[in-house]
Enzyme design. Structure first.
Site, PDB file in Angstrom:
ATOM      1  CB  CYS A  79      -0.884   0.094   1.091  1.00  0.00           C
ATOM      2  SG  CYS A  79      -2.235   1.009   0.816  1.00  0.00           S
ATOM      3  CG  HIS A 167      -3.626  -3.738   3.502  1.00  0.00           C
ATOM      4  ND1 HIS A 167      -2.735  -3.329   4.243  1.00  0.00           N
ATOM      5  CD2 HIS A 167      -4.360  -2.669   2.967  1.00  0.00           C
ATOM      6  CE1 HIS A 167      -2.696  -1.823   3.889  1.00  0.00           C
ATOM      7  NE2 HIS A 167      -3.835  -1.683   3.265  1.00  0.00           N
ATOM      8  CD  GLU A 169      -1.267  -6.159   5.618  1.00  0.00           C
ATOM      9  OE1 GLU A 169      -1.141  -6.555   4.544  1.00  0.00           O
ATOM     10  OE2 GLU A 169      -1.280  -4.968   5.906  1.00  0.00           O
ATOM     11  CB  SER A 221       1.550 -12.731  37.727  1.00  0.00           C
ATOM     12  OG  SER A 221       1.694 -13.175  36.459  1.00  0.00           O
ATOM     13  N   GLY A 222       1.106 -15.900  38.148  1.00  0.00           N
ATOM     14  CA  GLY A 222       0.367 -16.993  37.922  1.00  0.00           C
ATOM     15  C   GLY A 222      -0.325 -16.974  36.362  1.00  0.00           C
ATOM     16  N   GLY A 223       0.134 -15.932  35.880  1.00  0.00           N
ATOM     17  CA  GLY A 223      -0.122 -15.840  34.385  1.00  0.00           C
ATOM     18  C   GLY A 223       0.786 -16.361  33.614  1.00  0.00           C
ATOM     19  CB  VAL A 224       0.772 -16.984  29.655  1.00  0.00           C
ATOM     20  CG1 VAL A 224       1.416 -17.771  28.668  1.00  0.00           C
ATOM     21  CG2 VAL A 224      -0.605 -17.480  29.766  1.00  0.00           C
ATOM     22  CG  ASP A 225       2.820 -13.010  29.033  1.00  0.00           C
ATOM     23  OD1 ASP A 225       2.456 -13.788  28.582  1.00  0.00           O
ATOM     24  OD2 ASP A 225       2.333 -11.784  29.230  1.00  0.00           O
ATOM     25  CB  SER A 226       5.548 -13.984  35.137  1.00  0.00           C
ATOM     26  OG  SER A 226       4.177 -14.638  35.804  1.00  0.00           O
TER      27      SER A 226
END
Ligand code: XMP
Length: 509
Positions: A79, A167, A169, A221-226
């Site tokens: 574009c 586009h 994508e 933290s109990g989350g995915v990332d940490s």
């Protein structure tokens, strides 16, 4: 990271999507703002120029040294990116007669060109542009057209330079992925070997070298990332990683114990710190949402810092920061890049004066999950709904007391458990319960009641930036509602939030 594609961001809303698509091809790529480009070093196998909300004819439109990169590696302009190259070589870009937005079909395709190999005639593409390339320079060939856009795709002769007006994508361009594969794999020659296994192997090696001495602290933290960040670092340096999991008294019911246990089973060196009192004290009498966020963030930093000081020889602070937190979308109108307002513990590195290590800062969320799966992390952690750092603190409207926390924990637990039992948990992106600061009249048996109202919130979303309310089945909601009112005596009314984001937000505070 070695072999990669460089994506030049001119501020298009779709730039991150281009990166997602390239990575789905198992090719590593990085987004860089147009005004902060790295030199084209040997690992860069190709360059993609993104779209832009600007017109190349606008004064002050974003520019790069096009001639400086042409000939070094293959280039694909999308574009605005395509228009910029054409204009640089004395092509002509004009406002479209009719504004092209939405679906179109490629009615003429020159499939001899590598970029369009295997693309079907009449393939559906997605247009979104106000300008069109009216005239192409002599050494450019048109390689695809739609009924209204003659230059839907071009190639610059005897170079690896291509431009496309649509586009590839976005999913509405049905063969967009093939076009990107043709560019990245066949034209740039990328090996498609960037897989979770390779990521893990190279990251663990890099971490081992980087963290060669001293201890590392990380807040879980109990989350995915940490969790994924911790497991990677643990693979690299084992016991020298000290994880701290803080109970701020605002977690879900039983979450602290359950998550702590699962961390211990994963072999992580983790200390659970029950600091609920400090948080409740800091929150006393505060009703303003931002005030609560600040009090919680500040207390977390204090508690974490205290704990970290009990460990000797700490040199590094590890964080589970992911790629979308790092890439600042270009603001073509000025330096005001979008900044997440939810960064609870952003002050941590400054306060602790430690070196920061962020092993996931090149990954998108779903890539983190893939890495987590490869590392055999329990699906109950990997597929967990997002949960805000300030936790139930921003789901209790108004001031916070222990009693209110207990009530909303019980309500939330009934709702979330029911979602799991009925197989709805994974269909919902995020769910929770909110305790409203009002009471309403009800009747139970022959008694008049005057008790609290809770709201249930469940949304579908991709990234939390926009969201729709989940259309949970009525009979499911009816059962959850009567379960809550029967079991949590302080609640006599349940409402379901049917607002989308925007204009509402996911959390109520
Ligand atoms: P909103 O409410 O802005 O939420 O639509 C979007 C996503 O962000 C989460 N959220 C937070 N996360 N600290 C966090 O770590 C916060 O202060 C915070 N506020 C909202 C929210 O749960 C949702 O996933």
């Amino acid at each position: 990271m070695s072999e990669q594609i460089l994506i030049v961001d001119f501020g298009s809303q779709y730039t991150q999507l281009i990166a997602r698509r390239v990575r789905e091809l198992n090719v590593y790529c990085e987004i860089h703002p147009f005004n902060q480009l790295p030199p084209v070093h040997g690992d860069i196998k190709g360059i993609i120029l993104s779209g832009s909300p600007c017109s190349v004819n606008d004064e002050g439109s974003p520019r790069i040294d096009v001639r400086g990169i042409i000939g070094k590696v293959p280039i694909l302009g999308i574009c605005y990116g395509a228009q910029l190259i054409a204009e640089e070589y004395q092509g002509n870009v004009l406002p479209s007669q009719i504004r092209e937005y939405g679906r179109a079909r490629l009615e003429k395709i020159d499939q001899h060109h590598e970029l369009l190999k295997e693309i079907q005639l009449n393939s559906q593409v997605w247009m979104s542009h106000g300008d069109t390339i009216d005239y192409l320079p002599e050494n450019f060939d048109v390689i695809a057209s739609t009924s209204t856009v003659r230059v839907a795709a071009y190639k610059m002769k005897s170079t690896g330079v291509y431009g496309i007006q649509f586009h590839p994508e976005v999913t509405h361009t049905l063969e967009g992925k093939t076009i990107l594969r043709n560019f990245v794999v066949h034209i740039c020659g990328c090996a498609q070997d960037w897989t979770p296994d390779i990521f893990i192997e190279t990251t663990v090696n890099e971490l081992r070298q980087k963290l060669n001495k001293g201890n590392v602290v990380l807040g879980l933290s109990g989350g995915v990332d940490s969790t994924v960040a911790a497991v990677l670092i643990n693979e690299a340096i084992g016991e020298r990683l000290h994880c701290i999991f803080v109970d701020n008294g605002l977690l879900r019911k039983n979450e602290f114990g359950t998550v702590l246990d699962s961390y211990k089973h994963m072999g992580l060196n983790v200390k659970g710190v029950n600091a609920s009192d400090a948080f409740y004290d800091a929150l006393e009498g505060i009703s303003d949402p931002e005030g609560k966020r600040k009090a919680i963030g500040r207390t977390f930093i204090e508690v974490f810092d205290d704990e970290a000081h009990k460990i000797s020889d700490v040199e590094w602070l590890a964080q589970g920061t992911i790629y979308p937190d790092v890439i600042e979308s270009v603001s073509v109108k000025g330096p005001s890049a979008t900044i997440k307002s939810h960064h609870n513990v952003g002050g941590l590195p400054g306060k602790m004066k430690l070196k920061v290590v962020e092993p996931l800062n090149t990954l998108f969320k779903d890539e983190v999950r893939k890495v987590g799966r490869t590392l055999n992390i329990d699906p109950s952690i990997l597929n967990r709904h997002p949960f805000p750092g300030p936790g139930l603190g921003i789901r209790i409207l108004g001031d916070i007391t222990r009693e209110k926390v207990r009530i909303i924990q019980d309500v939330d637990d009934i709702f979330i458990s029911a979602l799991k039992i009925h197989g709805l948990y994974d269909e919902v992106w995020q769910a929770g319960a909110i305790l409203l600061p009002i009471q309403s009249v009800g009747v139970m048996g022959d008694e008049r009641t005057y008790e609290s109202v809770v709201a249930l919130r469940a949304v579908t979303s991709v990234d939390g930036m926009t969201a729709d309310w989940s259309q949970l089945p009525f009979d499911f909601l009816a059962n959850v509602s009567s379960d809550i009112i029967n079991k949590v005596k302080e609640v006599n009314r349940v409402v379901f939030d049917i607002s989308s984001k925007p204009p509402a937000t996911i959390e109520w505070e």
